[in-house]
Design a protein around this motif. Structure first.
Motif, PDB file in Angstrom:
ATOM      1  N   GLN A 145     -20.265 -16.357  35.168  1.00  0.00           N
ATOM      2  CA  GLN A 145     -20.178 -16.602  36.766  1.00  0.00           C
ATOM      3  C   GLN A 145     -18.709 -17.133  37.211  1.00  0.00           C
ATOM      4  O   GLN A 145     -18.230 -16.622  38.039  1.00  0.00           O
ATOM      5  CB  GLN A 145     -21.387 -17.048  37.288  1.00  0.00           C
ATOM      6  N   ARG A 146     -18.487 -18.540  37.020  1.00  0.00           N
ATOM      7  CA  ARG A 146     -17.525 -19.015  37.548  1.00  0.00           C
ATOM      8  C   ARG A 146     -16.272 -19.039  36.900  1.00  0.00           C
ATOM      9  O   ARG A 146     -15.021 -19.186  37.525  1.00  0.00           O
ATOM     10  CB  ARG A 146     -17.806 -20.648  37.826  1.00  0.00           C
ATOM     11  N   ARG A 147     -16.285 -18.617  35.710  1.00  0.00           N
ATOM     12  CA  ARG A 147     -15.002 -18.269  34.714  1.00  0.00           C
ATOM     13  C   ARG A 147     -14.059 -19.814  34.805  1.00  0.00           C
ATOM     14  O   ARG A 147     -13.080 -19.658  34.759  1.00  0.00           O
ATOM     15  CB  ARG A 147     -14.316 -17.186  35.326  1.00  0.00           C
ATOM     16  N   TRP A 148     -14.716 -20.923  34.770  1.00  0.00           N
ATOM     17  CA  TRP A 148     -14.170 -22.287  34.521  1.00  0.00           C
ATOM     18  C   TRP A 148     -13.688 -22.248  33.203  1.00  0.00           C
ATOM     19  O   TRP A 148     -12.484 -22.746  32.744  1.00  0.00           O
ATOM     20  CB  TRP A 148     -14.903 -23.246  34.919  1.00  0.00           C
ATOM     21  N   LEU A 149     -14.148 -21.559  32.072  1.00  0.00           N
ATOM     22  CA  LEU A 149     -13.907 -21.435  30.706  1.00  0.00           C
ATOM     23  C   LEU A 149     -13.748 -20.182  30.075  1.00  0.00           C
ATOM     24  O   LEU A 149     -14.620 -19.257  30.631  1.00  0.00           O
ATOM     25  CB  LEU A 149     -14.793 -22.461  29.830  1.00  0.00           C
ATOM     26  N   ASP A 150     -13.070 -20.000  29.319  1.00  0.00           N
ATOM     27  CA  ASP A 150     -13.351 -18.671  28.437  1.00  0.00           C
ATOM     28  C   ASP A 150     -14.176 -18.880  27.326  1.00  0.00           C
ATOM     29  O   ASP A 150     -14.473 -20.020  27.253  1.00  0.00           O
ATOM     30  CB  ASP A 150     -11.789 -18.000  28.210  1.00  0.00           C
ATOM     31  N   GLU A 151     -14.344 -17.784  26.648  1.00  0.00           N
ATOM     32  CA  GLU A 151     -15.199 -17.933  25.508  1.00  0.00           C
ATOM     33  C   GLU A 151     -14.883 -18.859  24.470  1.00  0.00           C
ATOM     34  O   GLU A 151     -15.580 -19.480  23.817  1.00  0.00           O
ATOM     35  CB  GLU A 151     -15.536 -16.597  24.782  1.00  0.00           C
ATOM     36  N   ALA A 152     -13.464 -18.990  24.246  1.00  0.00           N
ATOM     37  CA  ALA A 152     -12.903 -19.594  23.226  1.00  0.00           C
ATOM     38  C   ALA A 152     -12.879 -21.048  23.597  1.00  0.00           C
ATOM     39  O   ALA A 152     -13.315 -22.116  22.594  1.00  0.00           O
ATOM     40  CB  ALA A 152     -11.496 -19.236  22.826  1.00  0.00           C
ATOM     41  N   HIS A 153     -12.985 -21.378  24.954  1.00  0.00           N
ATOM     42  CA  HIS A 153     -12.978 -23.069  24.913  1.00  0.00           C
ATOM     43  C   HIS A 153     -14.156 -23.360  24.983  1.00  0.00           C
ATOM     44  O   HIS A 153     -14.261 -24.648  24.602  1.00  0.00           O
ATOM     45  CB  HIS A 153     -12.351 -23.160  26.607  1.00  0.00           C
ATOM     46  N   TYR A 154     -15.210 -22.421  25.519  1.00  0.00           N
ATOM     47  CA  TYR A 154     -16.476 -22.908  25.427  1.00  0.00           C
ATOM     48  C   TYR A 154     -17.126 -23.244  24.057  1.00  0.00           C
ATOM     49  O   TYR A 154     -17.652 -24.078  23.595  1.00  0.00           O
ATOM     50  CB  TYR A 154     -17.413 -22.039  26.242  1.00  0.00           C
ATOM     51  N   THR A 155     -16.812 -22.255  23.288  1.00  0.00           N
ATOM     52  CA  THR A 155     -17.096 -22.286  21.442  1.00  0.00           C
ATOM     53  C   THR A 155     -16.629 -23.728  21.060  1.00  0.00           C
ATOM     54  O   THR A 155     -17.308 -24.549  20.323  1.00  0.00           O
ATOM     55  CB  THR A 155     -16.461 -21.300  21.144  1.00  0.00           C
ATOM     56  N   ASP A 156     -15.310 -24.065  21.252  1.00  0.00           N
ATOM     57  CA  ASP A 156     -14.801 -25.281  20.822  1.00  0.00           C
ATOM     58  C   ASP A 156     -15.465 -26.537  21.254  1.00  0.00           C
ATOM     59  O   ASP A 156     -15.829 -27.455  20.664  1.00  0.00           O
ATOM     60  CB  ASP A 156     -13.323 -25.472  21.518  1.00  0.00           C
ATOM     61  N   GLY A 176     -16.846 -31.185  32.823  1.00  0.00           N
ATOM     62  CA  GLY A 176     -16.220 -31.693  34.090  1.00  0.00           C
ATOM     63  C   GLY A 176     -14.792 -32.468  34.016  1.00  0.00           C
ATOM     64  O   GLY A 176     -14.210 -32.410  34.802  1.00  0.00           O
ATOM     65  N   MET A 177     -14.553 -33.104  32.691  1.00  0.00           N
ATOM     66  CA  MET A 177     -13.210 -33.411  32.757  1.00  0.00           C
ATOM     67  C   MET A 177     -12.081 -32.537  32.617  1.00  0.00           C
ATOM     68  O   MET A 177     -11.101 -32.659  33.187  1.00  0.00           O
ATOM     69  CB  MET A 177     -13.308 -34.204  31.241  1.00  0.00           C
ATOM     70  N   GLY A 178     -12.549 -31.179  31.826  1.00  0.00           N
ATOM     71  CA  GLY A 178     -11.516 -30.181  32.024  1.00  0.00           C
ATOM     72  C   GLY A 178     -11.322 -29.721  33.361  1.00  0.00           C
ATOM     73  O   GLY A 178     -10.204 -29.193  33.504  1.00  0.00           O
ATOM     74  N   ARG A 179     -12.239 -29.686  34.383  1.00  0.00           N
ATOM     75  CA  ARG A 179     -12.367 -29.095  35.628  1.00  0.00           C
ATOM     76  C   ARG A 179     -11.465 -30.257  36.351  1.00  0.00           C
ATOM     77  O   ARG A 179     -10.590 -29.761  37.545  1.00  0.00           O
ATOM     78  CB  ARG A 179     -13.552 -28.905  36.300  1.00  0.00           C
ATOM     79  N   ALA A 180     -12.011 -31.288  36.620  1.00  0.00           N
ATOM     80  CA  ALA A 180     -11.355 -32.402  37.416  1.00  0.00           C
ATOM     81  C   ALA A 180     -11.308 -33.624  36.790  1.00  0.00           C
ATOM     82  O   ALA A 180     -11.255 -34.747  37.687  1.00  0.00           O
ATOM     83  CB  ALA A 180     -12.287 -32.435  38.690  1.00  0.00           C
ATOM     84  N   GLY A 181     -10.697 -33.895  35.521  1.00  0.00           N
ATOM     85  CA  GLY A 181     -10.620 -35.438  35.121  1.00  0.00           C
ATOM     86  C   GLY A 181     -11.710 -36.293  34.735  1.00  0.00           C
ATOM     87  O   GLY A 181     -12.898 -35.630  34.947  1.00  0.00           O
ATOM     88  N   LEU A 182     -11.533 -37.459  34.793  1.00  0.00           N
ATOM     89  CA  LEU A 182     -12.596 -38.357  34.372  1.00  0.00           C
ATOM     90  C   LEU A 182     -13.683 -38.341  35.601  1.00  0.00           C
ATOM     91  O   LEU A 182     -14.767 -38.484  35.453  1.00  0.00           O
ATOM     92  CB  LEU A 182     -12.075 -39.803  34.419  1.00  0.00           C
ATOM     93  N   ALA A 183     -13.226 -38.438  36.978  1.00  0.00           N
ATOM     94  CA  ALA A 183     -14.215 -37.921  38.022  1.00  0.00           C
ATOM     95  C   ALA A 183     -14.909 -37.046  38.021  1.00  0.00           C
ATOM     96  O   ALA A 183     -16.181 -37.082  38.082  1.00  0.00           O
ATOM     97  CB  ALA A 183     -13.137 -37.937  39.584  1.00  0.00           C
ATOM     98  N   GLY A 184     -14.402 -35.785  37.567  1.00  0.00           N
ATOM     99  CA  GLY A 184     -15.246 -34.807  37.302  1.00  0.00           C
ATOM    100  C   GLY A 184     -16.124 -34.926  36.111  1.00  0.00           C
ATOM    101  O   GLY A 184     -17.429 -34.503  36.372  1.00  0.00           O
TER     102      GLY A 184
END
Length: 418
Positions: free
Chosen positions: A42-53, A74-82
């Motif tokens: 839905q949101r496409r924050w990650l692709d399949e490969a990244h999510y698998t890893d 959360g870290m990949g999207r907005a760092g430690l705060a995320g």
């Protein structure tokens, strides 16, 4: 104004994971399915490969896999705060309910003979039995690992206590490292990372293997991992020397959270070894809270919030719940944050895979030992108890009834029939 886009992302992460914390029933495997639908489709924050890893890494590390996946997303999207915003939001709904349950149980006083409470304990026995069966099939598929699991279980039954469990986990990892060429060298497939083979888990079947190299500094990540290890070994003696119960409790919950391999259910024997022998909480209340936790969405680790509330009984017991919740999650956050930059290299090492397989086999033995004692010995008193526990197990394992429904049915049956 430059910080507004970052703040907006953190707020979005909090809102999304708060929603997921309210609806994610079914345990870690189900959580990963919800995350895939939300963030990949839905949101496409990650692709399949990244999510698998990410799910492969979080399955490889000690700690709650689904909660660590939340932290990593959360870290990949907005760092430690995320990462922190997502983690807090995901645990918040069930943590609040568990703290309230702790207050309610404390207000009821002596409820050791209450039928509904006994039903909760029988439900907990069924949930743990199902976890043992599922983990044994997945983590002990051959004779060497089955034998290792039996040896680990026997050792823990003969030598109960937190340090015996630590020793058994270390020994399992060492045996796995030595026997790495005897085990099937198949890496850490996506199916295992998400809790089953692609045929067993439709969500996993749609993922693709990828190469994700996080940008975090290796030096900073190594420092974080050193902090994780330092706290694991330094906190207990410092807490004992201080004499403060809060320090001892914090150290105990940190140690339990740092040693969870193989899934959230493994925290049961680790936490019991930390909180029951010192007399902080009785077995009856411990198992009742664990049973209640099965009826809630979100991560099972919020069981720690209930335990903290019971340990620090009183008007401000909720602070004790938050203390234990932070203590049990801290090692999970440290280890996943520190391991991310090294994962691309580590996942391909045969010795690391062998050590993981050995440690996971030992985990099955530890959980089986907990099923034998204290769960079965403390919970099943007669044929009616055995029948209700067996019925609950069949509902979970054979007919796939959701755990929350089984918990409610067991509590009602305990009140009316047992």
């Amino acid at each position: 104004m430059a910080t507004m886009p970052q703040f907006s992302r953190v707020a979005e992460i909090f809102a999304v994971f708060l929603k997921l914390g309210c609806i994610c029933f079914g345990g870690p495997v189900a959580h990963l399915g919800y995350f895939h639908d939300e963030f990949v489709r839905q949101r496409r924050w990650l692709d399949e490969a990244h999510y698998t890893d990410l799910i492969a890494l979080c399955n490889f590390l000690p700690g709650p896999a689904s909660s660590q996946t939340v932290f990593a997303i959360g870290m990949g999207r907005a760092g430690l705060a995320g990462a922190l915003a997502g983690s807090v939001a995901f645990m918040l709904p069930s943590a609040v309910v568990m703290i309230l349950f702790g207050y309610g149980l404390a207000q009821l006083g002596d409820v050791a003979t209450a039928g509904w409470l006994h039903g909760l304990k029988l439900a907990a026995a069924a949930v743990v039995a199902q976890a043992v069966l599922q983990m044994a099939r997945r983590l002990c598929p051959d004779f060497p690992r089955a034998l290792l699991a039996l040896a680990a279980g026997a050792t823990v039954l003969l030598l109960p206590g937190a340090y015996a469990q630590i020793a058994v986990l270390a020994a399992g990892g060492a045996v796995g490292w030595m026997m790495r060429f005897r085990f099937a060298v198949c890496g850490l497939p996506t199916g295992n990372a998400a809790g089953g083979s692609p045929k067993q888990n439709p969500t996993v079947a749609k993922l693709q293997t990828g190469n994700w190299k996080p940008k975090t500094s290796h030096k900073f990540a190594a420092a974080v991992l050193l902090i994780y290890l330092a706290l694991l070994f330094i906190l207990p003696p410092l807490a004992m020397a201080s004499g403060h119960r809060s320090a001892k409790v914090f150290a105990s919950f940190y140690r339990a959270g740092a040693l969870v391999f193989g899934g959230g259910h493994v925290v049961l024997p680790l936490l019991r070894a930390e909180v029951v022998p010192p007399g902080w909480i009785g077995d009856s209340s411990f198992l009742a809270g664990y049973g209640a936790a099965q009826a809630l969405p979100g991560p099972l680790f919020t069981f720690a919030a209930y335990l903290g509330t019971m340990i620090f009984a009183g008007p401000h017991a909720w602070l004790g719940g938050l203390l234990c919740l932070f203590a049990i999650y801290l090692p999970a956050w440290l280890v996943v944050g520190g391991a991310l930059p090294f994962w691309h290299t580590l996942r391909g090492k045969t010795w690391a895979q062998g050590a993981l397989r050995g440690a996971n086999a030992a985990v099955v033995g530890i959980l089986f030992a907990a099923l034998v004692y204290p769960i079965s010995f403390e919970t099943i008193n007669d044929w009616r108890d055995a029948g209700l526990a067996l019925a609950a197990l069949l509902l979970l394992e054979k007919w796939r009834v959701p755990p929350w429904a089984v918990v409610l049915l067991a509590a009602a049956a305990g009140q009316w029939f047992v």
